[in-house]
Design a protein around this motif. Structure first.
Motif, mmCIF file in Angstrom:
data_model
loop_
_atom_site.group_PDB
_atom_site.id
_atom_site.type_symbol
_atom_site.label_atom_id
_atom_site.label_comp_id
_atom_site.label_asym_id
_atom_site.label_seq_id
_atom_site.Cartn_x
_atom_site.Cartn_y
_atom_site.Cartn_z
ATOM 1 N N UNK A 1 0.812 -1.216 0.000
ATOM 2 C CA UNK A 1 0.000 0.000 0.000
ATOM 3 C C UNK A 1 0.850 1.273 0.000
ATOM 4 N N UNK A 2 0.415 2.247 -0.772
ATOM 5 C CA UNK A 2 1.044 3.571 -0.771
ATOM 6 C C UNK A 2 0.810 4.218 0.585
ATOM 7 N N UNK A 3 1.853 4.823 1.143
ATOM 8 C CA UNK A 3 1.728 5.440 2.461
ATOM 9 C C UNK A 3 0.851 6.679 2.426
ATOM 10 N N UNK A 4 0.710 7.287 1.263
ATOM 11 C CA UNK A 4 -0.043 8.535 1.186
ATOM 12 C C UNK A 4 -1.535 8.290 0.951
ATOM 13 N N UNK A 5 -1.868 7.369 0.028
ATOM 14 C CA UNK A 5 -3.279 7.209 -0.322
ATOM 15 C C UNK A 5 -3.810 5.802 -0.048
ATOM 16 N N UNK A 6 -2.925 4.835 0.269
ATOM 17 C CA UNK A 6 -3.376 3.489 0.612
ATOM 18 C C UNK A 6 -3.636 2.569 -0.569
ATOM 19 N N UNK B 1 6.212 6.532 -2.209
ATOM 20 C CA UNK B 1 5.062 5.768 -1.715
ATOM 21 C C UNK B 1 5.364 4.832 -0.546
ATOM 22 N N UNK B 2 6.635 4.421 -0.356
ATOM 23 C CA UNK B 2 6.942 3.443 0.702
ATOM 24 C C UNK B 2 7.880 3.968 1.780
ATOM 25 N N UNK B 3 8.693 4.939 1.447
ATOM 26 C CA UNK B 3 9.649 5.464 2.425
ATOM 27 C C UNK B 3 9.534 6.981 2.454
ATOM 28 N N UNK B 4 10.109 7.596 3.482
ATOM 29 C CA UNK B 4 10.191 9.049 3.526
ATOM 30 C C UNK B 4 11.488 9.485 2.858
ATOM 31 N N UNK B 5 11.390 10.487 1.991
ATOM 32 C CA UNK B 5 12.578 11.018 1.333
ATOM 33 C C UNK B 5 12.772 12.461 1.742
ATOM 34 N N UNK B 6 14.032 12.854 1.893
ATOM 35 C CA UNK B 6 14.325 14.257 2.171
ATOM 36 C C UNK B 6 13.769 15.098 1.024
ATOM 37 N N UNK B 7 12.980 16.130 1.315
ATOM 38 C CA UNK B 7 12.386 16.921 0.235
ATOM 39 C C UNK B 7 13.411 17.753 -0.524
ATOM 40 N N UNK B 8 14.592 17.939 0.051
ATOM 41 C CA UNK B 8 15.598 18.786 -0.580
ATOM 42 C C UNK B 8 16.610 17.986 -1.388
ATOM 43 N N UNK B 9 17.141 16.874 -0.826
ATOM 44 C CA UNK B 9 18.176 16.126 -1.550
ATOM 45 C C UNK B 9 17.704 14.727 -1.933
ATOM 46 N N UNK C 1 8.384 3.702 -8.482
ATOM 47 C CA UNK C 1 9.174 4.871 -8.112
ATOM 48 C C UNK C 1 8.269 5.972 -7.578
ATOM 49 N N UNK C 2 7.032 5.941 -8.022
ATOM 50 C CA UNK C 2 6.047 6.892 -7.514
ATOM 51 C C UNK C 2 4.694 6.235 -7.576
ATOM 52 N N UNK C 3 3.732 6.772 -6.841
ATOM 53 C CA UNK C 3 2.401 6.186 -6.815
ATOM 54 C C UNK C 3 1.605 6.662 -8.025
ATOM 55 N N UNK C 4 1.119 5.740 -8.882
ATOM 56 C CA UNK C 4 0.342 6.156 -10.043
ATOM 57 C C UNK C 4 -1.026 6.734 -9.676
ATOM 58 N N UNK C 5 -1.498 6.457 -8.452
ATOM 59 C CA UNK C 5 -2.824 6.935 -8.036
ATOM 60 C C UNK C 5 -2.769 8.373 -7.545
ATOM 61 N N UNK C 6 -1.880 8.650 -6.601
ATOM 62 C CA UNK C 6 -1.879 9.982 -5.998
ATOM 63 C C UNK C 6 -0.667 10.806 -6.418
ATOM 64 N N UNK C 7 0.285 10.192 -7.154
ATOM 65 C CA UNK C 7 1.431 10.942 -7.636
ATOM 66 C C UNK C 7 2.544 11.123 -6.622
#
Ligand SMILES: [Zn+2]
Ligand SMILES: [Zn+2]
Ligand SMILES: [Zn+2]
Ligand SMILES: [Zn+2]
Length: 107
Positions: A7-12, A30-38, A20-26
């Motif tokens: 399940x995608x962490x953002x939309x389930x 979707x599975x881990x937290x990434x630093x928004x800057x790097x 690499x990204x969630x096709x549903x919510x973009x």
């Protein structure tokens, strides 16, 4: 061969594990937290990113409460993202980013 879904962490939504990204919510993480800057993998319990050193807990620009640097504020649920102004890019970027992590244009 079975395709493993997670399940995608953002939309389930159930999406394949190698996404690499969630096709549903973009969501781009979707599975881990990434630093928004790097864009390095980060953990909620850490104080700072091991890649760029940015603090991982900030004051929400909407409600002023402390939140993790995710896609949404932990307290009010408001989005912490803004859209890149480059019309050929249009990626959602963290509101504090000085430049777009996708195209490098100043925000
Ligand atoms: Zn999703
Ligand atoms: Zn970082
Ligand atoms: Zn908030
Ligand atoms: Zn961009």
């Amino acid at each position: 061969m079975a395709v493993y879904k997670q399940p995608c962490r953002q939309c389930g939504s159930l999406i394949s594990q190698d996404s690499r990204f969630c096709p549903k919510c973009g969501s781009r993480a979707p599975f881990v937290d990434l630093c928004p800057t790097c864009l390095r993998e980060i953990r909620r319990e850490d104080m700072r990113c091991s890649g760029c050193g940015r603090p991982l807990h900030i004051a929400c620009p909407r409600c002023g409460k402390q939140t993790f640097v995710g896609e949404k504020c932990d307290a009010c649920g408001g989005s912490l993202l803004k859209q890149c102004l480059n019309p050929r890019c249009g990626e959602m970027q963290f509101f504090e980013n000085a430049k777009c992590t996708a195209c490098g244009k100043k925000l």
